[in-house]
Motif scaffolding. Structure first.
Motif, PDB file in Angstrom:
ATOM      1  N   THR A   3       0.848  -1.238  -0.137  1.00 48.91           N
ATOM      2  CA  THR A   3       0.072  -0.103  -0.077  1.00 48.91           C
ATOM      3  C   THR A   3       1.179   1.181   0.174  1.00 48.91           C
ATOM      4  O   THR A   3       1.820   1.726   1.168  1.00 48.91           O
ATOM      5  N   GLN A   4       0.319   2.721  -0.447  1.00 51.24           N
ATOM      6  CA  GLN A   4       1.224   3.180  -0.625  1.00 51.24           C
ATOM      7  C   GLN A   4       1.068   4.005   1.170  1.00 51.24           C
ATOM      8  O   GLN A   4      -0.009   3.970   1.079  1.00 51.24           O
ATOM      9  N   TRP A   5       2.241   5.024   0.244  1.00 51.97           N
ATOM     10  CA  TRP A   5       1.972   5.752   2.533  1.00 51.97           C
ATOM     11  C   TRP A   5       0.937   6.820   1.763  1.00 51.97           C
ATOM     12  O   TRP A   5       1.800   8.144   0.793  1.00 51.97           O
ATOM     13  N   GLN A   6       0.180   6.760   2.509  1.00 53.31           N
ATOM     14  CA  GLN A   6      -0.427   8.959   2.517  1.00 53.31           C
ATOM     15  C   GLN A   6      -0.208   9.138   4.098  1.00 53.31           C
ATOM     16  O   GLN A   6      -0.537   8.876   4.750  1.00 53.31           O
ATOM     17  N   VAL A   7      -0.774  10.800   4.016  1.00 48.70           N
ATOM     18  CA  VAL A   7      -0.132  11.310   4.859  1.00 48.70           C
ATOM     19  C   VAL A   7      -1.519  11.136   6.229  1.00 48.70           C
ATOM     20  O   VAL A   7      -1.152  11.210   7.299  1.00 48.70           O
ATOM     21  N   GLU A   8      -3.061  11.253   5.463  1.00 45.90           N
ATOM     22  CA  GLU A   8      -4.037  11.146   6.051  1.00 45.90           C
ATOM     23  C   GLU A   8      -4.155   9.708   7.468  1.00 45.90           C
ATOM     24  O   GLU A   8      -4.305   9.879   8.275  1.00 45.90           O
ATOM     25  N   SER A   9      -3.525   8.709   6.588  1.00 46.05           N
ATOM     26  CA  SER A   9      -3.272   7.378   7.024  1.00 46.05           C
ATOM     27  C   SER A   9      -2.400   7.208   8.084  1.00 46.05           C
ATOM     28  O   SER A   9      -2.408   6.732   9.347  1.00 46.05           O
ATOM     29  N   ALA A  10      -1.084   8.004   7.833  1.00 49.23           N
ATOM     30  CA  ALA A  10      -0.147   7.930   8.493  1.00 49.23           C
ATOM     31  C   ALA A  10      -0.480   8.715   9.975  1.00 49.23           C
ATOM     32  O   ALA A  10      -0.554   9.013  11.168  1.00 49.23           O
ATOM     33  N   ALA A  11      -1.303  10.021   9.806  1.00 49.74           N
ATOM     34  CA  ALA A  11      -1.799  10.749  10.715  1.00 49.74           C
ATOM     35  C   ALA A  11      -2.441  10.168  11.913  1.00 49.74           C
ATOM     36  O   ALA A  11      -2.741  10.395  12.980  1.00 49.74           O
ATOM     37  N   ARG A  12      -3.554   8.765  11.277  1.00 51.25           N
ATOM     38  CA  ARG A  12      -4.800   8.191  11.677  1.00 51.25           C
ATOM     39  C   ARG A  12      -3.252   7.492  13.047  1.00 51.25           C
ATOM     40  O   ARG A  12      -3.998   6.841  13.809  1.00 51.25           O
ATOM     41  N   ALA A 185       9.431   7.512   3.568  1.00 50.76           N
ATOM     42  CA  ALA A 185      10.800   7.454   2.162  1.00 50.76           C
ATOM     43  C   ALA A 185      10.932   6.087   1.796  1.00 50.76           C
ATOM     44  O   ALA A 185      11.372   6.536   0.524  1.00 50.76           O
ATOM     45  N   HIS A 186      10.795   5.255   2.443  1.00 54.40           N
ATOM     46  CA  HIS A 186      10.281   3.625   1.445  1.00 54.40           C
ATOM     47  C   HIS A 186      10.066   3.621   0.649  1.00 54.40           C
ATOM     48  O   HIS A 186       9.565   3.243  -1.082  1.00 54.40           O
ATOM     49  N   ASP A 187       8.423   4.772   0.452  1.00 56.42           N
ATOM     50  CA  ASP A 187       7.933   5.487  -0.922  1.00 56.42           C
ATOM     51  C   ASP A 187       8.197   6.354  -1.867  1.00 56.42           C
ATOM     52  O   ASP A 187       7.373   6.474  -2.263  1.00 56.42           O
ATOM     53  N   GLY A 188       8.751   6.631  -1.459  1.00 59.06           N
ATOM     54  CA  GLY A 188       9.449   7.695  -2.359  1.00 59.06           C
ATOM     55  C   GLY A 188       9.919   9.484  -1.694  1.00 59.06           C
ATOM     56  O   GLY A 188       9.980  10.016  -2.862  1.00 59.06           O
ATOM     57  N   TRP A 189       9.047   9.340  -0.364  1.00 60.37           N
ATOM     58  CA  TRP A 189       8.686  10.554  -0.238  1.00 60.37           C
ATOM     59  C   TRP A 189       9.485  11.387   0.667  1.00 60.37           C
ATOM     60  O   TRP A 189      10.929  10.361   1.058  1.00 60.37           O
TER      61      TRP A 189
END
Length: 280
Positions: A3-12, A185-189
């Motif tokens: 799954t791609q990293w997403q900022v909203e999921s990370a915040a949760r 970072a692993h997903d390119g961010w």
């Protein structure tokens, strides 16, 4: 497939709990004017070299939006410990989609912003307070460069802005943030900018944000030492750190003013830079 990293999921997943003190949230940044526009200009100058998946992480006020616009980031994680600051961000998110311009946004958000407890600002007229930024080149609301406003608006509208409660004193929470940045970072961010406002200075004081006493954390470590330790892995992932952790030379006890600085992570974390905060 991963799954791609997403900022909203990370915040949760950060999962922190905010405090609800009798102390309102911020819109514009207060008492950190010295050096701020120069730092923002330097971030803007470097923006063409930023990666496509650039991320901003920061605590506090609209200074985060100034930096996100200047750095041309693709996602924005807004952190704080005060529930009333999240009420400010919810008001911003509510009115931005229908706002045609920075001036129109100010007209709309001045009505939507919470006012109990009172917003932290100089003056009682929120609309007039915000309109000053229409003429400030470092602001995302600067009318002379409407691209900044458009960029921030697009971030909110595309779901690339998220908020989470996180205290620098919370070692477990900060470890979760560092882990999220590792996944990103692993997903390119790339963590392009990190903003800590004047929080380190505040953590060096005997009394904290909302009247709490600052003793020690983890044995003999001071609150400030612990916060530096918690923040270090996050800062080292960042291309640059924006801090207002030191008072201006002309600041006084009855007129506190902080100097905004743009630093590489190693310089920001230099122990001497932090020790001086506790020097009488």
């Amino acid at each position: 497939m991963a799954t791609q990293w997403q900022v909203e999921s990370a915040a949760r997943r950060l999962g922190g709990t905010a405090l609800s003190p009798d102390r309102g949230g911020y819109t514009l940044t207060m008492r950190e004017c010295a050096g701020a526009d120069e730092c923002i200009a330097a971030v803007r100058d470097a923006a063409p070299m930023a990666p496509a998946r650039a991320l901003h992480v920061g605590w506090g006020s609209f200074r985060n939006l100034d930096l996100a616009a200047a750095a041309r980031v693709a996602a924005l994680l807004l952190l704080d410990v005060n529930e009333h600051q999240f009420r400010v961000w919810r008001a911003v998110a509510q009115v931005l989609p229908d706002s045609r311009s920075a001036a129109d946004f100010i007209d709309r958000v001045a009505v939507a912003l919470p006012n109990e407890p009172r917003l932290r600002q100089f003056g009682t007229d929120t609309r007039r307070w915000l309109r000053g930024d229409l003429e400030r080149p470092g602001s995302w609301l600067f009318e002379g460069d409407p691209d900044g406003f458009r960029r921030v608006r697009e971030l909110f509208m595309s779901g690339q802005v998220a908020t989470a409660a996180l205290d620098l004193r919370d070692g477990a929470g900060m470890a979760r943030l560092e882990a999220e940045l590792g996944l990103a970072a692993h997903d390119g961010w790339q963590l392009e900018t990190t903003y800590v406002s004047n929080i380190p200075w505040m953590l060096a004081q005997p009394v904290g944000f909302f009247g709490e006493q600052h003793g020690t954390l983890g044995g003999e470590r001071s609150v400030l030492e612990a916060a530096r330790e918690h923040l270090a892995p996050v800062a080292m992932r960042s291309r640059r750190v924006v801090s207002a952790m030191h008072l201006r030379a002309d600041a006084s006890a009855d007129n506190l003013q902080w100097q905004t600085e743009l630093l590489n992570p190693a310089d920001f974390l230099e122990p001497a830079r932090w020790r001086v905060l506790t020097t009488p």
